[in-house]
Write a protein that holds these residues in place. Sequence first.
Motif, mmCIF file in Angstrom:
data_model
loop_
_atom_site.group_PDB
_atom_site.id
_atom_site.type_symbol
_atom_site.label_atom_id
_atom_site.label_comp_id
_atom_site.label_asym_id
_atom_site.label_seq_id
_atom_site.Cartn_x
_atom_site.Cartn_y
_atom_site.Cartn_z
ATOM 1 N N MET A 1 72.996 100.184 10.800
ATOM 2 C CA MET A 1 74.311 99.752 11.275
ATOM 3 C C MET A 1 74.220 98.359 11.913
ATOM 4 O O MET A 1 75.080 97.504 11.702
ATOM 5 C CB MET A 1 74.865 100.752 12.280
ATOM 6 C CG MET A 1 76.235 100.395 12.841
ATOM 7 S SD MET A 1 76.639 101.420 14.249
ATOM 8 C CE MET A 1 75.347 100.928 15.387
ATOM 9 N N LEU A 2 73.162 98.106 12.664
ATOM 10 C CA LEU A 2 72.954 96.798 13.284
ATOM 11 C C LEU A 2 72.755 95.715 12.228
ATOM 12 O O LEU A 2 73.206 94.580 12.393
ATOM 13 C CB LEU A 2 71.759 96.839 14.230
ATOM 14 C CG LEU A 2 71.939 97.670 15.513
ATOM 15 C CD1 LEU A 2 70.625 97.719 16.288
ATOM 16 C CD2 LEU A 2 73.047 97.084 16.384
ATOM 17 N N ALA B 1 73.246 101.610 20.225
ATOM 18 C CA ALA B 1 73.432 101.600 18.775
ATOM 19 C C ALA B 1 73.528 103.006 18.194
ATOM 20 O O ALA B 1 74.369 103.276 17.335
ATOM 21 C CB ALA B 1 72.287 100.831 18.118
ATOM 22 N N SER B 2 72.678 103.909 18.676
ATOM 23 C CA SER B 2 72.695 105.280 18.147
ATOM 24 C C SER B 2 74.006 105.982 18.469
ATOM 25 O O SER B 2 74.553 106.727 17.647
ATOM 26 C CB SER B 2 71.519 106.069 18.721
ATOM 27 O OG SER B 2 71.561 106.079 20.144
ATOM 28 N N HIS B 3 74.531 105.745 19.676
ATOM 29 C CA HIS B 3 75.810 106.360 20.063
ATOM 30 C C HIS B 3 76.963 105.759 19.256
ATOM 31 O O HIS B 3 77.870 106.478 18.831
ATOM 32 C CB HIS B 3 76.056 106.161 21.562
ATOM 33 C CG HIS B 3 75.027 106.803 22.420
ATOM 34 N ND1 HIS B 3 74.650 106.301 23.654
ATOM 35 C CD2 HIS B 3 74.260 107.908 22.224
ATOM 36 C CE1 HIS B 3 73.720 107.067 24.180
ATOM 37 N NE2 HIS B 3 73.459 108.049 23.321
ATOM 38 N N LYS B 4 76.914 104.460 19.064
ATOM 39 C CA LYS B 4 77.962 103.792 18.286
ATOM 40 C C LYS B 4 77.970 104.305 16.858
ATOM 41 O O LYS B 4 79.029 104.465 16.246
ATOM 42 C CB LYS B 4 77.742 102.287 18.300
ATOM 43 C CG LYS B 4 78.789 101.510 17.508
ATOM 44 C CD LYS B 4 78.536 100.025 17.573
ATOM 45 C CE LYS B 4 79.562 99.275 16.726
ATOM 46 N NZ LYS B 4 79.422 99.550 15.294
ATOM 47 N N GLN B 5 76.786 104.575 16.315
ATOM 48 C CA GLN B 5 76.718 105.093 14.950
ATOM 49 C C GLN B 5 77.378 106.462 14.857
ATOM 50 O O GLN B 5 78.105 106.741 13.903
ATOM 51 C CB GLN B 5 75.255 105.182 14.495
ATOM 52 C CG GLN B 5 75.104 105.723 13.076
ATOM 53 C CD GLN B 5 73.701 105.598 12.556
ATOM 54 O OE1 GLN B 5 73.032 104.597 12.784
ATOM 55 N NE2 GLN B 5 73.238 106.606 11.842
ATOM 56 N N ASP C 1 69.360 106.328 14.397
ATOM 57 C CA ASP C 1 68.923 105.324 15.374
ATOM 58 C C ASP C 1 69.807 104.086 15.397
ATOM 59 O O ASP C 1 69.668 103.218 16.259
ATOM 60 C CB ASP C 1 67.475 104.908 15.106
ATOM 61 C CG ASP C 1 67.291 104.370 13.684
ATOM 62 O OD1 ASP C 1 68.274 104.358 12.913
ATOM 63 O OD2 ASP C 1 66.167 103.960 13.356
ATOM 64 N N GLY C 2 70.725 103.978 14.425
ATOM 65 C CA GLY C 2 71.642 102.847 14.395
ATOM 66 C C GLY C 2 71.058 101.573 13.823
ATOM 67 O O GLY C 2 71.703 100.519 13.852
ATOM 68 N N TRP D 1 78.683 95.950 23.113
ATOM 69 C CA TRP D 1 78.580 97.415 23.182
ATOM 70 C C TRP D 1 77.594 97.830 24.269
ATOM 71 O O TRP D 1 77.818 98.821 24.965
ATOM 72 C CB TRP D 1 78.141 97.969 21.830
ATOM 73 C CG TRP D 1 79.142 97.752 20.729
ATOM 74 C CD1 TRP D 1 79.072 96.849 19.717
ATOM 75 C CD2 TRP D 1 80.385 98.441 20.556
ATOM 76 N NE1 TRP D 1 80.177 96.925 18.915
ATOM 77 C CE2 TRP D 1 80.997 97.894 19.402
ATOM 78 C CE3 TRP D 1 81.037 99.460 21.247
ATOM 79 C CZ2 TRP D 1 82.242 98.339 18.927
ATOM 80 C CZ3 TRP D 1 82.275 99.906 20.782
ATOM 81 C CH2 TRP D 1 82.856 99.346 19.648
ATOM 82 N N ALA E 1 76.609 93.337 19.221
ATOM 83 C CA ALA E 1 75.913 94.485 19.807
ATOM 84 C C ALA E 1 75.799 94.354 21.323
ATOM 85 O O ALA E 1 75.836 95.367 22.040
ATOM 86 C CB ALA E 1 74.525 94.617 19.185
ATOM 87 N N SER F 1 73.937 107.860 6.686
ATOM 88 C CA SER F 1 73.777 107.547 8.110
ATOM 89 C C SER F 1 73.232 108.740 8.884
ATOM 90 O O SER F 1 72.478 108.572 9.845
ATOM 91 C CB SER F 1 75.127 107.124 8.711
ATOM 92 O OG SER F 1 75.603 105.942 8.109
#
Length: 227
Positions: free
Chosen positions: A157-158, A84-88, A153-154, A77, A74, A148
């Motif tokens: 995913m984290l 994290a939210s954008h990556k999700q 908020d990701g 990124w 993470a 998802s």
Amino acid sequence: MSYLNTLLFGIYPYITLAVFIIASIIRYDREQYTWKTGSSQLLESKKLKRGSRAFHIGVIMVLLGHFVGLLTPAEVWHVVGIEASHKQLIAMAFGGVFGLLCFYGLTILIKRRLTNPRIRATSSKMDIAVLLLLYVQLILGLLSIFVSAGHLDGAEMLLLMSWAQNIVTLDGAEAAAAIAQVHWIYKLHVFLGMSLFLVFPFSRLVHIASVPIQYLSRSYQVVRSKS
């Protein structure tokens, strides 16, 4: 954290990877003739080409996305400005597009194998089982996009990233602890994904490990037209 969770997500991954490596080496050493795709193109080619192209493009991109998304820390990124939210959101869009492409191709391939009498006759139980297992796994992956979408908020995913990275660093206990908190859809998706490693050496999936690098350096094949 339950013992079952530790078994399935902290120990089972190493069992599947051990079988994947050892059984693949044994099969390649003892049964090289069976190390192939067993193509049925001679029996039917039109649907095979349409389904195979879509499936392979989709699955390669999905696997690449999983590999990069889960195993890149993470912090990396964050350095490039992706939270994290954008990556999700990126993962949902990327996985959705190529997942649907893969689903389209695999649907054609499964229908072709089950409904064409000649192809069905040349198919083993393992051939059909692997296709159906891939189909279920793909459907779970697509369903996870809707899960998802319910929390952007990701956070989960984290946790999945933490699971994968701890498995790689041989910390099964931490991996199991991380994944214990995620939705059951993700857990089932991960479990079936690891199970594919388990069946890999015993199916035609082994052809994935054979990259025809020698084709890049061999002489051109001369093909003459009929006179």
